[in-house]
Design a protein around this motif. Structure first.
Motif, short mmCIF file in Angstrom:
data_model
loop_
_atom_site.label_atom_id
_atom_site.label_comp_id
_atom_site.label_asym_id
_atom_site.label_seq_id
_atom_site.Cartn_x
_atom_site.Cartn_y
_atom_site.Cartn_z
N ALA A 93 0.83 -1.21 0.00
CA ALA A 93 0.00 0.00 0.00
C ALA A 93 0.87 1.26 0.00
O ALA A 93 0.56 2.24 -0.68
N ALA A 97 1.03 4.03 -3.08
CA ALA A 97 0.78 5.44 -2.80
C ALA A 97 1.97 6.30 -3.18
O ALA A 97 1.81 7.40 -3.73
N GLU A 161 -5.41 7.53 -3.00
CA GLU A 161 -5.08 6.48 -3.97
C GLU A 161 -6.02 5.27 -3.81
O GLU A 161 -6.27 4.80 -2.71
N THR A 165 -3.66 0.69 -5.39
CA THR A 165 -3.66 0.07 -4.06
C THR A 165 -4.54 -1.16 -4.04
O THR A 165 -4.16 -2.20 -3.48
N THR A 176 -4.67 -3.64 4.86
CA THR A 176 -4.43 -2.84 3.65
C THR A 176 -5.67 -2.05 3.23
O THR A 176 -5.64 -1.42 2.18
N THR A 178 -7.60 0.93 2.99
CA THR A 178 -7.53 2.37 3.18
C THR A 178 -8.91 2.99 2.99
O THR A 178 -9.87 2.30 2.65
#
Length: 219
Positions: A93, A97, A161, A165, A176, A178
């Motif tokens: 990740a 990013a 992002e 990702t 992971t 986000t």
């Protein structure tokens, strides 16, 4: 339920901060090197640096999988060192990013360094200043506004992002997942209220970042 809500927020901020630090260091160093330099192939190199701005996120994710997969030299080295694949990890990740945020940092830093009067640098060299002194005490202070703007934009870009990702790091809750991937999952599950709450977090954080840039530009 509260922990489930804040987990993507915390993870997104951690990813954005770590990737932001990486692109800040790399972007400033490369920007300082490339500014005011003229050499054959420079336009090709800069095009490669800026390519993540225009490539679809899915393409970036695919390229990262190829570059860091188990069949790649980097992937085999990582697997030998840590006994696991980097794909679908927190590190993945951060890498995703950083890749998408790097062009913003690089372009801002390079623009700041290019705006510096070369006579100042020349005078410092005449006085005996070496490259390290010139970089730390002349170039950085004079280009700091552009560097700060680039850092904030990179942070905001890393925070938002999604595509790269999702492909490279996945959407694993607490590991992971986000904010953008959490919003996607919430909408897919029909939980509009939760999606709006996460969207609100992203908007507030991004608004604050852009407000800071605008305040800096007015000074």
């Amino acid at each position: 339920m509260v922990n489930d809500f804040w987990s993507p927020v915390r993870l997104s901020i951690e990813v954005a901060v770590i990737s932001g630090i990486i692109v800040l260091i790399v972007g400033v160093c490369i920007g300082a090197i490339m500014a005011n330099k003229r050499f054959k192939g420079k336009s090709m190199i800069e095009t490669l640096f800026l390519l993540p701005l225009v490539l679809p996120p899915s393409v970036i994710g695919f390229l990262l999988i190829v570059a860091f997969g188990k069949n790649s030299p980097i992937g085999r080295l990582y697997d030998w060192l840590f006994h696991q694949s980097i794909i679908f990890t927190f590190g993945a990740a951060v890498i995703a990013a950083a890749v998408v945020a790097f062009p913003l940092m690089y372009q801002s830093a390079k623009t700041g360094f290019e705006a510096i009067d070369l006579d100042i640098v020349g005078a410092a060299k005449v006085d005996g200043a070496n490259r390290r002194v010139i970089f730390l005490f002349i170039l950085l202070p004079l280009a700091y506004k552009s560097i700060i703007s680039g850092a904030i934009l990179s942070f905001a870009r890393a925070l938002g992002e999604f595509g790269a990702t999702l492909m490279f790091a996945g959407n694993i809750p607490g590991k992971t997942q986000t904010l953008p991937t959490a919003v996607y999952l919430a909408i897919d599950a029909g939980n509009t209220k939760l999606a709006w709450a996460w969207v609100g977090c992203i908007i507030v954080i991004s608004f604050i970042m852009l407000m800071i840039i605008n305040r800096k530009s007015e000074k």
